[in-house]
Write an enzyme that holds these catalytic residues in place. Structure first.
Site, short mmCIF file in Angstrom:
data_model
loop_
_atom_site.label_atom_id
_atom_site.label_comp_id
_atom_site.label_asym_id
_atom_site.label_seq_id
_atom_site.Cartn_x
_atom_site.Cartn_y
_atom_site.Cartn_z
N HIS A 31 0.87 -1.18 0.00
CA HIS A 31 0.00 0.00 0.00
C HIS A 31 0.90 1.23 0.00
CE1 HIS A 31 -3.17 2.85 1.16
NE2 HIS A 31 -2.30 3.33 2.06
N SER A 42 0.64 5.51 0.06
CA SER A 42 -0.23 6.68 0.19
C SER A 42 0.54 7.80 0.86
CB SER A 42 -1.48 6.33 1.00
OG SER A 42 -1.14 6.01 2.33
#
Length: 494
Positions: A360, A362
């Protein structure tokens, strides 16, 4: 999944200025606190790495068993009964145990990982040893595929040792396959070389020479092998902090043309573009990256499961006019599986590892600066002498529709994979980097890191970047940057 941290400074209503400034200042302090905490964690992990307590090491008081593989034969030797014949373990004298324990403890004081493991190997040749010095057997891809095509599918582990391509030449050792009994035993002379004491203290060199460690013994533990436990499990075991990507601090990081208008096709434009005073060319950049082994020796094939975390931040520490905000911070937690393998590659290379993972990525921001994407990837690890290469291929995993996606066109700029590499020069210098390219859009990026020794534990680093996605908020913006700083000696990453 992370708390929001202020980076870019969009325009705001003057009537709400005091409240906004207080909020931004609070977020800035939060980011500083997170960075300091992770830095302390990194330094602690580095200290543990340097002062490792090896709980598995044998002690003279403990009963310690060794295998004797050959028994001397005499003309008057009596027949051995069946019970005695099948017994392969023999308890040796306490004096021998004490000597082995002393040698293991001396090896444990060697700080260079490859030299320490080579030292363990030499002591281990005399019998049974702690589990962390037991060699791992990779999957032999060629024989595994051959058995599958012949109608007898099975996973075949590689031979205990193999032809090793080192910086000083080719080393050929005795080889016996554990689960492929038709393999012949080959005994070939082994090329050896005197010990290179660069990077070793006088005491460490004396310990290695007394045990009989040669330079070729050390060089078989390559950076790729040490990073992912391809030949042996680390003595640190599971759930301990270990280096992952490079961990560095660049007090001077200069971007030639900063992005004053970060945008995304699915997000509204900021009310007012940033000015050159809002985002200055020079800032401080740092990266913290750790990994830990969650489980080891899985599936009866010596596979390992890992968790990694990388945080990269750009801090406008020289921007005193705007309270020194964080321009960008990227977070990348991931989980991945590595499988030691062996196969020959062109030009004298060796395939050492296959793997798969999910990551992930971000920046923890609110709209319109929010950026994130999730990827599943396949990877491999290969070596050509001093050159280690890890290519990855990924696919985006998104649960949102394109209209809700923070960055629906991110693959156009970040591509569908990358290649990481590390090349070690003599005298502890190295060059590493990451390359990305999307042939359909002709867009990509290159980051090159040159590292050179400053002291026993610290290296200097020069970093160059050109292309798209230096941080995820600028995934669709092309920039050129150069940075100067330091990196922990054993945390060069791969």
């Amino acid at each position: 999944m992370f708390s929001n941290i202020t980076s870019q400074r969009p325009s705001f209503n003057n009537s709400k200025a005091p409240k906004t400034i207080m909020l931004q200042t609070t977020k800035c302090y939060l980011n500083i606190a997170v960075g300091v905490a992770l830095t302390c964690f990194t330094v602690q992990a580095q200290a543990e790495d340097k002062a490792q307590s090896f709980n598995e090491l044998p002690f003279p008081e403990a009963a310690f068993e060794y295998e004797e593989y050959e028994l001397p034969e005499t003309k008057n030797q009596q027949s051995i009964n069946t019970t005695t014949a099948v017994q392969t373990r023999n308890v040796v004298s306490k004096e021998f145990i004490a000597q082995q324990a002393k040698l293991f403890l001396e090896c444990a004081q060697v700080q260079t990982s490859s030299a320490r493991l080579a030292c363990f190997d030499k002591v281990a040749e005399q019998g049974k040893t702690p589990s962390f010095v037991t060699s791992k057997q990779p999957v032999d891809l060629a024989k595994t595929f051959q058995s599958s095509f012949s109608g007898n599918p099975q996973v075949i582990l590689a031979e205990e040792t193999s032809i090793i391509k080192t910086a000083s030449g080719t080393v050929i050792s005795k080889k016996v396959s554990s689960n492929h009994p038709k393999d012949d035993e080959i005994d070939t002379p082994v090329a050896t070389e005197s010990l290179d004491t660069v990077g070793l203290t006088q005491r460490e060199a004396e310990v290695l020479e007394s045990v009989g460690v040669t330079q070729t013994d050390i060089e078989k533990y390559t950076p790729l092998s040490l990073a992912y436990d391809l030949d042996q499990n680390s003595e640190r075991g599971t759930w301990t902090a270990r280096p992952y990507r490079p961990t560095y601090l660049l007090p001077l990081f200069y971007t030639f043309d900063p992005n004053l208008n970060p945008n995304s096709p699915s997000r509204p434009q900021p009310e007012k573009p940033l000015t050159s005073n809002d985002t200055r060319n020079t800032d401080l950049k740092f990266q913290l990256s750790l990994k830990t082994k969650v489980a080891e020796d899985l599936f009866d094939t010596n596979a390992d499961l890992w968790f990694g975390y990388t945080q990269e931040s750009h801090w406008q520490v020289y921007n005193e006019d705007n309270s020194r905000p964080f321009r960008a911070t990227d977070y990348q937690p991931e989980v991945f599986l590595t499988q030691p393998v062996t196969a020959d590659l062109p030009f004298g290379g060796r395939l050492r590892m296959l793997g798969a993972g999910a990551v992930h990525h971000s920046n923890g921001q609110d709209d319109p600066l929010s950026r994130s994407w999730n990827r599943a990837y396949l990877m491999a690890g290969a070596e050509w002498g001093n050159l280690s290469v890890i290519p990855r291929l990924w696919a985006t995993v998104n649960s949102d529709s394109k209209s809700d996606d923070d960055n629906p066109d991110i693959e156009d700029y970040m591509g569908y994979g990358d290649i990481k590499f590390l090349y070690d020069f003599p005298n502890q210098q190295s060059i590493s980097g990451t390359l990305r390219y999307n042939p359909s859009t002709n867009k990509g990026a290159a980051q090159i890191d040159y590292m050179y020794p400053l002291s026993e534990n610290v290296n200097g680093i020069v970093q160059l970047f050109q292309g798209y996605g230096e941080s995820i908020v600028n995934y669709n913006y092309e920039s050129t940057s150069i940075g100067f700083g330091i990196v922990l000696n054993d945390w060069k990453g791969l």
